[in-house]
Write a protein that holds these residues in place. Sequence first.
Motif, PDB file in Angstrom:
ATOM      1  N   PRO A 106       5.525 -14.774 -17.767  1.00  0.00           N
ATOM      2  CA  PRO A 106       5.499 -13.551 -17.121  1.00  0.00           C
ATOM      3  C   PRO A 106       5.980 -12.274 -18.095  1.00  0.00           C
ATOM      4  O   PRO A 106       6.465 -12.390 -19.135  1.00  0.00           O
ATOM      5  CB  PRO A 106       6.802 -13.785 -16.171  1.00  0.00           C
ATOM      6  CG  PRO A 106       7.551 -14.967 -16.737  1.00  0.00           C
ATOM      7  CD  PRO A 106       6.701 -15.830 -17.731  1.00  0.00           C
ATOM      8  N   THR A 120      13.298 -20.213  -5.917  1.00  0.00           N
ATOM      9  CA  THR A 120      12.382 -19.048  -6.158  1.00  0.00           C
ATOM     10  C   THR A 120      11.470 -18.745  -5.028  1.00  0.00           C
ATOM     11  O   THR A 120      11.073 -17.828  -4.571  1.00  0.00           O
ATOM     12  CB  THR A 120      11.514 -19.264  -7.502  1.00  0.00           C
ATOM     13  OG1 THR A 120      12.629 -19.538  -8.645  1.00  0.00           O
ATOM     14  CG2 THR A 120      10.669 -17.916  -7.966  1.00  0.00           C
ATOM     15  N   GLN A 170       6.034  -9.270 -12.299  1.00  0.00           N
ATOM     16  CA  GLN A 170       5.729  -9.579 -13.531  1.00  0.00           C
ATOM     17  C   GLN A 170       4.878 -10.960 -13.766  1.00  0.00           C
ATOM     18  O   GLN A 170       4.606 -11.378 -14.977  1.00  0.00           O
ATOM     19  CB  GLN A 170       7.214  -9.999 -14.116  1.00  0.00           C
ATOM     20  CG  GLN A 170       7.857 -11.257 -13.318  1.00  0.00           C
ATOM     21  CD  GLN A 170       8.751 -10.838 -12.283  1.00  0.00           C
ATOM     22  OE1 GLN A 170       8.665  -9.698 -11.523  1.00  0.00           O
ATOM     23  NE2 GLN A 170       9.821 -11.560 -11.833  1.00  0.00           N
ATOM     24  N   TYR A 171       4.235 -11.440 -12.424  1.00  0.00           N
ATOM     25  CA  TYR A 171       3.627 -12.509 -12.705  1.00  0.00           C
ATOM     26  C   TYR A 171       1.998 -12.059 -12.574  1.00  0.00           C
ATOM     27  O   TYR A 171       1.261 -13.022 -12.089  1.00  0.00           O
ATOM     28  CB  TYR A 171       3.850 -13.764 -11.868  1.00  0.00           C
ATOM     29  CG  TYR A 171       5.270 -14.370 -12.166  1.00  0.00           C
ATOM     30  CD1 TYR A 171       5.077 -15.126 -12.916  1.00  0.00           C
ATOM     31  CD2 TYR A 171       6.295 -13.817 -11.336  1.00  0.00           C
ATOM     32  CE1 TYR A 171       6.748 -15.809 -13.345  1.00  0.00           C
ATOM     33  CE2 TYR A 171       7.466 -14.613 -11.720  1.00  0.00           C
ATOM     34  CZ  TYR A 171       7.612 -15.381 -12.819  1.00  0.00           C
ATOM     35  OH  TYR A 171       8.742 -15.863 -13.128  1.00  0.00           O
ATOM     36  N   GLU A 200       8.042  -8.599 -18.251  1.00  0.00           N
ATOM     37  CA  GLU A 200       9.472  -8.319 -17.979  1.00  0.00           C
ATOM     38  C   GLU A 200       9.677  -8.020 -16.549  1.00  0.00           C
ATOM     39  O   GLU A 200       8.844  -7.339 -15.765  1.00  0.00           O
ATOM     40  CB  GLU A 200       9.751  -7.068 -18.600  1.00  0.00           C
ATOM     41  CG  GLU A 200       9.151  -5.696 -18.457  1.00  0.00           C
ATOM     42  CD  GLU A 200       7.645  -5.542 -18.954  1.00  0.00           C
ATOM     43  OE1 GLU A 200       7.014  -4.664 -18.743  1.00  0.00           O
ATOM     44  OE2 GLU A 200       7.380  -6.482 -19.783  1.00  0.00           O
ATOM     45  N   PRO A 201      10.557  -8.748 -16.062  1.00  0.00           N
ATOM     46  CA  PRO A 201      10.779  -8.601 -14.815  1.00  0.00           C
ATOM     47  C   PRO A 201      11.004  -6.985 -13.943  1.00  0.00           C
ATOM     48  O   PRO A 201      11.718  -6.241 -14.846  1.00  0.00           O
ATOM     49  CB  PRO A 201      12.066  -9.499 -14.168  1.00  0.00           C
ATOM     50  CG  PRO A 201      12.325 -10.182 -15.487  1.00  0.00           C
ATOM     51  CD  PRO A 201      11.591  -9.421 -16.584  1.00  0.00           C
ATOM     52  N   ARG A 202      10.767  -6.688 -13.002  1.00  0.00           N
ATOM     53  CA  ARG A 202      10.825  -5.498 -12.099  1.00  0.00           C
ATOM     54  C   ARG A 202      11.751  -5.600 -11.100  1.00  0.00           C
ATOM     55  O   ARG A 202      11.442  -6.132 -10.186  1.00  0.00           O
ATOM     56  CB  ARG A 202       9.351  -4.907 -11.857  1.00  0.00           C
ATOM     57  CG  ARG A 202       9.586  -3.675 -11.409  1.00  0.00           C
ATOM     58  CD  ARG A 202       8.098  -3.052 -11.091  1.00  0.00           C
ATOM     59  NE  ARG A 202       8.021  -1.965 -10.288  1.00  0.00           N
ATOM     60  CZ  ARG A 202       8.166  -1.688  -8.808  1.00  0.00           C
ATOM     61  NH1 ARG A 202       8.340  -2.839  -8.280  1.00  0.00           N
ATOM     62  NH2 ARG A 202       8.172  -0.472  -8.496  1.00  0.00           N
ATOM     63  N   ALA A 203      12.724  -5.123 -11.296  1.00  0.00           N
ATOM     64  CA  ALA A 203      13.711  -5.111 -10.180  1.00  0.00           C
ATOM     65  C   ALA A 203      13.277  -4.482  -8.626  1.00  0.00           C
ATOM     66  O   ALA A 203      12.588  -3.416  -8.786  1.00  0.00           O
ATOM     67  CB  ALA A 203      15.121  -4.404 -10.445  1.00  0.00           C
ATOM     68  N   THR A 261       5.723  -6.006  -4.757  1.00  0.00           N
ATOM     69  CA  THR A 261       4.969  -7.153  -5.429  1.00  0.00           C
ATOM     70  C   THR A 261       3.692  -6.635  -5.704  1.00  0.00           C
ATOM     71  O   THR A 261       3.368  -5.384  -5.846  1.00  0.00           O
ATOM     72  CB  THR A 261       4.672  -7.762  -3.922  1.00  0.00           C
ATOM     73  OG1 THR A 261       3.994  -7.197  -3.010  1.00  0.00           O
ATOM     74  CG2 THR A 261       6.156  -8.665  -3.607  1.00  0.00           C
ATOM     75  N   PRO A 319       5.672 -11.609  -7.475  1.00  0.00           N
ATOM     76  CA  PRO A 319       6.302 -10.444  -8.071  1.00  0.00           C
ATOM     77  C   PRO A 319       5.467  -9.832  -9.023  1.00  0.00           C
ATOM     78  O   PRO A 319       4.595 -10.593  -9.757  1.00  0.00           O
ATOM     79  CB  PRO A 319       7.758 -11.341  -8.610  1.00  0.00           C
ATOM     80  CG  PRO A 319       7.830 -12.465  -7.703  1.00  0.00           C
ATOM     81  CD  PRO A 319       6.236 -12.844  -7.287  1.00  0.00           C
TER      82      PRO A 319
END
Length: 960
Positions: A505, A856, A137-138, A507-510, A67, A135
Amino acid sequence: MSRFRLTRAALLGASLSVLALAAPVLAQVPAASPAAAPITVPPLVYTHRELANGLDVYAMPDPTAGTVTVTLWYDVGGKDDPQGRSGFAHLFEHILSRKTVNLPYGQISTVVENIGGTRNASTSQDFTNYYETVPPQYLETILWTHAERMARPVVDQATFEAERSIVQEELRQRVLAPPYGRLGRFVIGDNAFDESIYRRAVIGSLDELDTATLEDARAFHEAYYRPATATMIVSGAFDPARLDAWVDQYFAGIDNPDRPVPRLERPVSPPRTAPRQIVAYAPNVPLPAVALMYPGPDAADPDNAALDVMQAILSRGESSRLYQALVYRSQLAVNASLGVNAMEEAGSITVTAVVAQGQDIAAVEAALDAELDRIRTEPVTAAELAEARTEILASDLRQRETASGRAFILGRALVAEHDPAAPDAHLRAVQAVTAADVQRVARKYLVDQARVSARYLDESQRPDGVAEDSWRNPAPMPVFLTVPPAIRTANALLPEDQRMAPPAPSEPRAMAQPVIAERVLANGLRVIVAKSTDLPIMNARLVIGGGAAADPAGSAGLAQLTAALSSQGAGGRSAPEQARLLEALGADIGGGAGADSTSLFVSTPVASAQQVGAVLADVVQRPAFAAEELQRTRTRAINGQRVAMRQPGPLAAAVLDRVAYGDAAYGVPGDGTVESLAGITREQIVDYHRRFWRPDNAALIVTGAMTAEEGFAFAERALGDWTRPAGPVPVIADRAGPVRPPRVVVVDMPGAGQAAVTAAVRAPLRASDDWYPLSVANAVMGSGQSGYLFQEVRAKRGLSYGAYSSLGARVDGGLLTASTQTKNESAAEVVDLVLAQMTRLSTEPVSDTAVTDRETFIAGGRSRALETTSGLGGVLAEAVQYGLPLSDIATYAERIRATTPASLAAAAARVDPAQAYVVVVGDAAQFIEALRAAHPDLVVIPAAEVDLNSPTLGLSSPGA
């Protein structure tokens, strides 16, 4: 779940750190000590830059974090409240969280929750801060919301009135409802300082909040909120270069008002040269309390290191002097502690104790005086000094486990000491503290001539003619500033088609999932290991089947008492010897009995794990259950029940279980009652331990820095020789009992500062497929600030500080419970609102978007839980307790996200308000007629007559 504690991992209130140390911080402990292995506390690492407008920005990147946390600290707090407007900084904290030109009322929280994050804010005497964890990406989204609040807040009449009402409910809930709330917030606050800017309570007063105006709010914002008074800290998973670009984009163009920040010329408070004694009275105080107040140093004073060590020696953990002298040996007090409150401009030292039932308040005061005199006149021992250092280091190590924890350490150092290197320097100073230093600061600050002594008693003991506020400080209160009127044009919410949308956002980060390994030892003990951090800490949690549901009839609290007593001497060590050993190792131990299982955990630096494991082995396999320890533990538990049952919230929860489950196991108070605890014998405890504490009825969960093989080796050394009995594990049948008819029960508690309102319906098994859509339905109704309950009770009407629902997990089915607290005169209205939201959930369709947002939100909360060793251990313990596959950790979010509007509606159909159990605890004279008009079949029980030992609560009417 109830908890017993051998040590308290208290936060270091005055210190927070930032700068990388030249070398690791190590606990210097004599070689003969059991804590000879060093504890390494990694330094806090950061970068800093200042924008042209004065905004300070600190970056603490951590690529391993799942996070990112953004905190914004403003240099404004309770000490800056205007004249006649105490509580104003705290009120404005609420206002600034609500509305901007681009975000309608409440949408900041909605944005954060809908991206799977969490947010909050707080106000102290020295600062106000706002913080979110989301998260990664935000990050840009959250930076944008902070810029909105800084540059474009909307402070209008509707927002002002709503938040003022909410703050007043917060005051009732946190100060007026708890038995000792007035003591902590008002009596001590007013008397710890004399002619000082710290005299007034940060939360304010009902009267001064009532007289505040919208113009006051706008003036306050313009005076104090600006880039030059703010510090931003970003900690977690982010790219520093992108952070810099976004900060420049959203904050660099925000200007400061032309006028300087108002500054009060601080009054000079003369030294206190004569002691003073006061007596305060309040409603529903079950046991008397004592408070002793001394002046202390400010946060930057070098004496704080020695004071922290002194505080640890006197009151950190069960081996501390105050605990041993007042709670353990003499049993004079329920608790006793010393706290050091070092703030930016001054400080205080407060000693408190709650007098045990039947004990003399004068004897408690004499015992406190004896211990304070001893630390002034006799040097502390080398062992005490080493233990205190280790405890402080271990506590700081735990706080640094997460990116958000490190951000808060840094933030507090910046606002209180104006030095980002202060926390790491403080740890070095703690290691250098000597016995002579401790004695020196004790003599310097614990001065009887400068002391204010307070007694705190029940209102029924106030003599005729003694004023309610006779405890007030006679010293002159400073005259505070009246800030100049606002001159800038007030902002207004833009029309919907003109509003700027939050940034999309990145790109998401796993998030890396923990790798879980499992093994069953030869004795049947299930061992689960999940490496979750490189920080040198570990957590071992033992889950034992049974819990309070296995308590025999008439012996409520047996499982809990067994758990608590197991740590009070084991393996040939006495309780004090065991406490000294664990605390010297920097270990924290706790646990208790829930409805379906007993949980015991140890948290320790990895360097001490082997020694702590040996203690764990004794606690589990060889507890002494000494008769004298049973009496001590029982007495503390009974006194705890006396305090809890004088509070509306805890009493409502206990009554609700009886109403919902009656004479079934889940209806019986898990912590016991005064009567049931008094009757439990040592033989019962030994028998319960023999039947349920067995390796084939338990699982050991190891999380933290240990690898799988290291965790399995720890388990084998600690519990590999735990003998499995020959007979089968006991079976507990029908813990929930049949579904009972709905009831409305009112517990009349005259003088209660608030009314507690609860309503519940039966819920499915945790292992049921229905659990997941019902979890989403629960989130729609009452999880977070976007839930129906929060919006209707708090946001729209200002009737409560918060209103929420929870889905309780139990082996045979728990409750879906809505709960809130409100002023007594609003209780009937709030009951109707709560039941209306149940109706809404069960009858009104929920949109695809709302379902996705709540999914979410839930998944984000689970991700944050997995970031800590204790949180991961708790999630794994839930899987063990309720018979879930360990793969549920990986599939949980997927199963939550599989909820559709149709499956949610099917699950929500069970939330039928016509079948709800409703309990209200408060001053019934203020609401009973209105409530009876809507619920003519309700029953009323005076609080003094509630019998939790009875499935009917002492009522003779059918179905009670």
